[in-house]
Scaffold this motif. Structure first.
Motif, PDB file in Angstrom:
ATOM      1  N   ALA A   1       6.892  -0.234  -9.395  1.00  0.00           N
ATOM      2  CA  ALA A   1       6.976  -0.281 -10.813  1.00  0.00           C
ATOM      3  C   ALA A   1       5.374  -0.207 -11.253  1.00  0.00           C
ATOM      4  O   ALA A   1       5.260   0.175 -12.370  1.00  0.00           O
ATOM      5  CB  ALA A   1       7.457  -1.855 -11.186  1.00  0.00           C
ATOM      6  N   LEU A   2       4.499  -0.014 -10.482  1.00  0.00           N
ATOM      7  CA  LEU A   2       3.006   0.176 -10.864  1.00  0.00           C
ATOM      8  C   LEU A   2       2.805   1.531 -11.028  1.00  0.00           C
ATOM      9  O   LEU A   2       3.474   2.561 -10.407  1.00  0.00           O
ATOM     10  CB  LEU A   2       2.096  -0.337  -9.772  1.00  0.00           C
ATOM     11  N   PRO A   3       1.695   2.015 -11.675  1.00  0.00           N
ATOM     12  CA  PRO A   3       1.472   3.525 -11.814  1.00  0.00           C
ATOM     13  C   PRO A   3       1.050   4.049 -10.454  1.00  0.00           C
ATOM     14  O   PRO A   3       0.529   3.213  -9.610  1.00  0.00           O
ATOM     15  CB  PRO A   3       0.286   3.519 -12.896  1.00  0.00           C
ATOM     16  N   ARG A   4       1.141   5.327 -10.362  1.00  0.00           N
ATOM     17  CA  ARG A   4       0.882   5.935  -9.178  1.00  0.00           C
ATOM     18  C   ARG A   4      -0.544   6.013  -8.609  1.00  0.00           C
ATOM     19  O   ARG A   4      -1.039   5.904  -7.816  1.00  0.00           O
ATOM     20  CB  ARG A   4       1.277   7.502  -9.139  1.00  0.00           C
TER      21      ARG A   4
ATOM     22  N   GLY B   1      19.955  -0.305   5.179  1.00  0.00           N
ATOM     23  CA  GLY B   1      21.147  -0.464   4.641  1.00  0.00           C
ATOM     24  C   GLY B   1      21.304  -1.422   3.597  1.00  0.00           C
ATOM     25  O   GLY B   1      22.301  -1.215   2.820  1.00  0.00           O
ATOM     26  N   ARG B   2      20.412  -2.165   3.105  1.00  0.00           N
ATOM     27  CA  ARG B   2      20.376  -2.965   1.878  1.00  0.00           C
ATOM     28  C   ARG B   2      19.511  -2.596   0.777  1.00  0.00           C
ATOM     29  O   ARG B   2      19.556  -3.051  -0.208  1.00  0.00           O
ATOM     30  CB  ARG B   2      20.191  -4.553   2.652  1.00  0.00           C
ATOM     31  N   TYR B   3      18.226  -1.988   1.247  1.00  0.00           N
ATOM     32  CA  TYR B   3      17.402  -1.623   0.354  1.00  0.00           C
ATOM     33  C   TYR B   3      17.294   0.067  -0.267  1.00  0.00           C
ATOM     34  O   TYR B   3      17.204   0.818   1.034  1.00  0.00           O
ATOM     35  CB  TYR B   3      16.041  -2.041   0.785  1.00  0.00           C
ATOM     36  N   PRO B   4      17.688   0.396  -1.133  1.00  0.00           N
ATOM     37  CA  PRO B   4      17.619   1.962  -1.263  1.00  0.00           C
ATOM     38  C   PRO B   4      16.367   2.528  -0.995  1.00  0.00           C
ATOM     39  O   PRO B   4      15.240   1.984  -1.376  1.00  0.00           O
ATOM     40  CB  PRO B   4      17.948   1.943  -2.681  1.00  0.00           C
ATOM     41  N   GLY B   5      16.494   3.568  -0.038  1.00  0.00           N
ATOM     42  CA  GLY B   5      15.442   4.388   0.319  1.00  0.00           C
ATOM     43  C   GLY B   5      14.516   3.674   1.527  1.00  0.00           C
ATOM     44  O   GLY B   5      13.709   3.991   1.661  1.00  0.00           O
ATOM     45  N   ALA B   6      14.816   2.614   1.962  1.00  0.00           N
ATOM     46  CA  ALA B   6      14.418   1.969   3.314  1.00  0.00           C
ATOM     47  C   ALA B   6      13.981   2.937   4.377  1.00  0.00           C
ATOM     48  O   ALA B   6      14.735   3.783   4.887  1.00  0.00           O
ATOM     49  CB  ALA B   6      15.250   0.656   3.808  1.00  0.00           C
ATOM     50  N   LEU B   7      12.947   2.512   4.654  1.00  0.00           N
ATOM     51  CA  LEU B   7      12.308   3.612   6.034  1.00  0.00           C
ATOM     52  C   LEU B   7      12.377   2.686   7.247  1.00  0.00           C
ATOM     53  O   LEU B   7      11.932   3.372   8.345  1.00  0.00           O
ATOM     54  CB  LEU B   7      10.995   3.976   5.765  1.00  0.00           C
ATOM     55  N   GLY B   8      12.622   1.356   7.280  1.00  0.00           N
ATOM     56  CA  GLY B   8      12.602   0.493   8.273  1.00  0.00           C
ATOM     57  C   GLY B   8      11.286  -0.366   8.312  1.00  0.00           C
ATOM     58  O   GLY B   8      10.694  -0.537   7.331  1.00  0.00           O
ATOM     59  N   GLY B   9      11.127  -1.079   9.517  1.00  0.00           N
ATOM     60  CA  GLY B   9       9.926  -1.760   9.822  1.00  0.00           C
ATOM     61  C   GLY B   9      10.377  -2.930  10.792  1.00  0.00           C
ATOM     62  O   GLY B   9      10.781  -2.457  11.626  1.00  0.00           O
ATOM     63  N   LYS B  10       9.748  -3.860  10.619  1.00  0.00           N
ATOM     64  CA  LYS B  10       9.967  -4.957  11.824  1.00  0.00           C
ATOM     65  C   LYS B  10       9.793  -6.521  11.196  1.00  0.00           C
ATOM     66  O   LYS B  10       8.951  -6.745  10.355  1.00  0.00           O
ATOM     67  CB  LYS B  10       8.932  -4.941  12.685  1.00  0.00           C
ATOM     68  N   THR B  11      10.836  -7.296  11.770  1.00  0.00           N
ATOM     69  CA  THR B  11      10.572  -8.834  11.219  1.00  0.00           C
ATOM     70  C   THR B  11      10.104  -9.416  12.499  1.00  0.00           C
ATOM     71  O   THR B  11       9.889  -9.059  13.568  1.00  0.00           O
ATOM     72  CB  THR B  11      12.221  -9.224  11.218  1.00  0.00           C
ATOM     73  N   GLY B  12       9.786 -10.773  12.174  1.00  0.00           N
ATOM     74  CA  GLY B  12       8.992 -11.566  13.475  1.00  0.00           C
ATOM     75  C   GLY B  12       9.055 -13.140  12.985  1.00  0.00           C
ATOM     76  O   GLY B  12       9.305 -13.381  11.852  1.00  0.00           O
ATOM     77  N   PHE B  13       9.271 -13.957  14.064  1.00  0.00           N
ATOM     78  CA  PHE B  13       9.082 -15.251  13.815  1.00  0.00           C
ATOM     79  C   PHE B  13       8.798 -16.144  14.942  1.00  0.00           C
ATOM     80  O   PHE B  13       9.407 -15.750  16.194  1.00  0.00           O
ATOM     81  CB  PHE B  13      10.418 -15.777  13.491  1.00  0.00           C
ATOM     82  N   THR B  14       7.981 -16.972  14.746  1.00  0.00           N
ATOM     83  CA  THR B  14       7.654 -17.925  15.981  1.00  0.00           C
ATOM     84  C   THR B  14       7.306 -19.205  14.896  1.00  0.00           C
ATOM     85  O   THR B  14       7.011 -19.265  13.934  1.00  0.00           O
ATOM     86  CB  THR B  14       6.440 -17.723  16.899  1.00  0.00           C
ATOM     87  N   SER B  15       7.579 -20.422  15.758  1.00  0.00           N
ATOM     88  CA  SER B  15       7.242 -21.463  15.035  1.00  0.00           C
ATOM     89  C   SER B  15       5.816 -21.895  14.377  1.00  0.00           C
ATOM     90  O   SER B  15       5.565 -22.332  13.485  1.00  0.00           O
ATOM     91  CB  SER B  15       7.635 -22.970  15.685  1.00  0.00           C
ATOM     92  N   LEU B  16       4.891 -21.182  14.929  1.00  0.00           N
ATOM     93  CA  LEU B  16       3.438 -21.069  14.727  1.00  0.00           C
ATOM     94  C   LEU B  16       3.250 -20.197  13.670  1.00  0.00           C
ATOM     95  O   LEU B  16       2.623 -20.457  12.523  1.00  0.00           O
ATOM     96  CB  LEU B  16       2.500 -20.707  16.040  1.00  0.00           C
ATOM     97  N   ALA B  17       3.763 -18.872  13.917  1.00  0.00           N
ATOM     98  CA  ALA B  17       3.530 -17.991  13.170  1.00  0.00           C
ATOM     99  C   ALA B  17       4.469 -18.131  11.565  1.00  0.00           C
ATOM    100  O   ALA B  17       4.269 -17.457  10.584  1.00  0.00           O
ATOM    101  CB  ALA B  17       3.866 -16.378  13.590  1.00  0.00           C
ATOM    102  N   ARG B  18       5.384 -18.732  11.725  1.00  0.00           N
ATOM    103  CA  ARG B  18       6.681 -18.579  10.675  1.00  0.00           C
ATOM    104  C   ARG B  18       7.136 -17.197  10.665  1.00  0.00           C
ATOM    105  O   ARG B  18       7.025 -16.699  11.599  1.00  0.00           O
ATOM    106  CB  ARG B  18       6.114 -19.144   9.434  1.00  0.00           C
TER     107      ARG B  18
ATOM    108  N   ALA C   1       0.965  -1.152   0.069  1.00  0.00           N
ATOM    109  CA  ALA C   1      -0.070   0.063  -0.065  1.00  0.00           C
ATOM    110  C   ALA C   1       0.702   1.126  -0.027  1.00  0.00           C
ATOM    111  O   ALA C   1       1.797   1.142   0.266  1.00  0.00           O
ATOM    112  CB  ALA C   1      -0.851   0.005   1.291  1.00  0.00           C
ATOM    113  N   ASP C   2       0.148   2.352  -0.456  1.00  0.00           N
ATOM    114  CA  ASP C   2       0.894   3.720  -0.348  1.00  0.00           C
ATOM    115  C   ASP C   2       0.704   4.241   1.118  1.00  0.00           C
ATOM    116  O   ASP C   2      -0.486   4.351   1.513  1.00  0.00           O
ATOM    117  CB  ASP C   2       0.202   4.516  -1.381  1.00  0.00           C
ATOM    118  N   LEU C   3       1.761   4.506   1.774  1.00  0.00           N
ATOM    119  CA  LEU C   3       1.717   5.168   2.925  1.00  0.00           C
ATOM    120  C   LEU C   3       0.954   6.644   3.220  1.00  0.00           C
ATOM    121  O   LEU C   3       0.268   6.751   3.979  1.00  0.00           O
ATOM    122  CB  LEU C   3       3.111   5.212   3.666  1.00  0.00           C
TER     123      LEU C   3
ATOM    124  N   ASP D   1      11.317   8.125  -5.336  1.00  0.00           N
ATOM    125  CA  ASP D   1      10.984   9.282  -6.235  1.00  0.00           C
ATOM    126  C   ASP D   1       9.562   9.869  -5.292  1.00  0.00           C
ATOM    127  O   ASP D   1       8.574  10.204  -5.951  1.00  0.00           O
ATOM    128  CB  ASP D   1      10.312   8.686  -7.723  1.00  0.00           C
ATOM    129  N   GLY D   2       9.915  10.195  -4.109  1.00  0.00           N
ATOM    130  CA  GLY D   2       8.745  10.753  -3.279  1.00  0.00           C
ATOM    131  C   GLY D   2       7.518   9.981  -3.231  1.00  0.00           C
ATOM    132  O   GLY D   2       6.283  10.532  -2.689  1.00  0.00           O
TER     133      GLY D   2
END
Length: 360
Positions: free
Chosen positions: A275-278, A217-234, A37-39, A244-245
């Motif tokens: 890559a999708l139109p705005r 640090g690995r994706y251009p323009g990264a704003l951050g986020g969150k990882t997660g893992f449990t054996s139930l959730a995967r 989605a567009d933030l 580009d704004g």
């Protein structure tokens, strides 16, 4: 309920793949459900089973941040209690000490950079007032309801598996949108390292923690986020980036780490979204306080019905950590898998059994 499936537009009420008509197909990923989605505009660009129930794991910490970060003074110093360290053995932790005194800002950074489960307990207790940690969890659920996140219910502040705990890719996007609107959260999410202060009264030295989200640090323009893992959730993941704004967010649930890890699946879905139109849209994120289904988009989306589950066994988790390349791709549009996972989650919650540990 049927009306919950239609939140954001009737095209999103599917367990399958929904994409803008005439646009390129999204990359194959192992996540059982996802959404891009567009933030800023709230437009949903594409999704797979966006309202299917899933288990959040540590991405639930974003709901804790969205609900409580504005309430807590980052300069306040909090003392860690024995109860705060009541987390599953072997689960992710920052290394906070009983009796240790830490600025709230440090605790937030421990939560977001190192996915500290004890940090989640400290913040929930502090934000819960007289009710303590339970009050913090209650505040999380009340905030989810305010956002229109109808398929989200927290049982723990950290995302460690608990009875009756679930979310959806759509709800995670609602939560992430609030987080990334907060400049303090954005600053924390992009922090690369932070020093946990020494606790001289306990005879313990300080130490440094690093940001555990590889997108930074690995994706251009990264704003951050969150990882997660449990054996139930995967593997679960929420990530955002700007190009580009244009600021996009990706959420995914129920992913396996081979052939791509969760954050890598998020990265290729972000590439697809950019890559999708705005003006591409299959629905929208509802505004806080207005959790009513929005009209379907004028551009008719392409809906792919659920397909049969992939008969191949799940990847061996013990072999996943060294995989960095994309390799052959599995297809996330196998939403029959998503429906099966949702059923399993509901059965597990009904039996009130707890399984798995948080790692990420």
């Amino acid at each position: 309920m049927a009306e919950d499936q239609a939140v954001g537009g009737s095209a999103l009420a599917t367990a399958g793949l929904v994409t803008p008509a005439g646009g390129p197909q999204p990359p194959g990923v192992t996540a059982t459900s996802w959404l891009v989605a567009d933030l800023d505009t709230g437009q949903v660009l594409g999704a797979c089973g966006p309202h299917e129930h899933g288990t959040p794991a540590s991405v639930q910490k974003l709901l804790l941040a969205a609900a409580l970060m504005p309430r807590l003074d980052p300069q306040q110093v909090v003392t860690v209690t024995k109860e705060d360290l009541d987390i599953e053995r072997g689960s992710s932790a920052v290394g906070l000490l009983v009796g240790g005194r830490y600025p709230v800002e440090t605790v937030w950074l421990g939560l977001l950079l190192q996915s500290g489960n004890e940090a989640a307990n400290v913040l929930a207790r502090l934000g819960g007032g007289a009710e303590g940690r339970a009050g913090g969890v209650r505040a999380m659920n009340e905030f989810a309801e305010y956002l229109g996140a109808r398929q989200t219910h927290a049982a723990t502040p950290s995302g460690l598996d608990g009875p009756g705990q679930f979310t959806s890719a759509y709800d995670l996007a609602l939560i992430a949108r609030v987080c990334f609107a907060d400049p303090t959260f954005r600053r924390y999410a992009l922090t690369e390292t932070h020093r946990i202060p020494a606790q001289e009264q306990l005879g313990k030295k300080g130490f440094q923690i690093q940001n555990g989200n590889p997108l930074v640090g690995r994706y251009p323009g990264a704003l951050g986020g969150k990882t997660g893992f449990t054996s139930l959730a995967r593997h679960t993941y929420v990530g955002a980036a700007e190009r580009d704004g244009r600021r996009l967010v990706v959420t995914l649930l129920g992913a396996e780490s081979r052939p791509m890890r969760g954050w890598e699946q998020g990265a290729v879905l972000l590439d697809w979204g950019f890559a999708l139109p705005r003006d591409a849209s299959v629905g929208r994120l509802v505004e806080p306080g207005q959790p009513t289904p929005t009209p379907t988009p004028t551009q008719s989306p392409s809906v792919t019905p659920p397909m049969a589950a992939d008969p191949r066994p799940a990847a061996d988790e013990s072999l996943s950590d060294g995989v960095t390349g994309p390799g052959p791709l599995l297809v996330a549009a196998a939403a029959g898998v998503g429906g099966l996972v949702a059923l399993i989650v509901r059965l597990v919650h009904r039996s009130r059994r707890r399984r798995g540990r948080l790692r990420a």
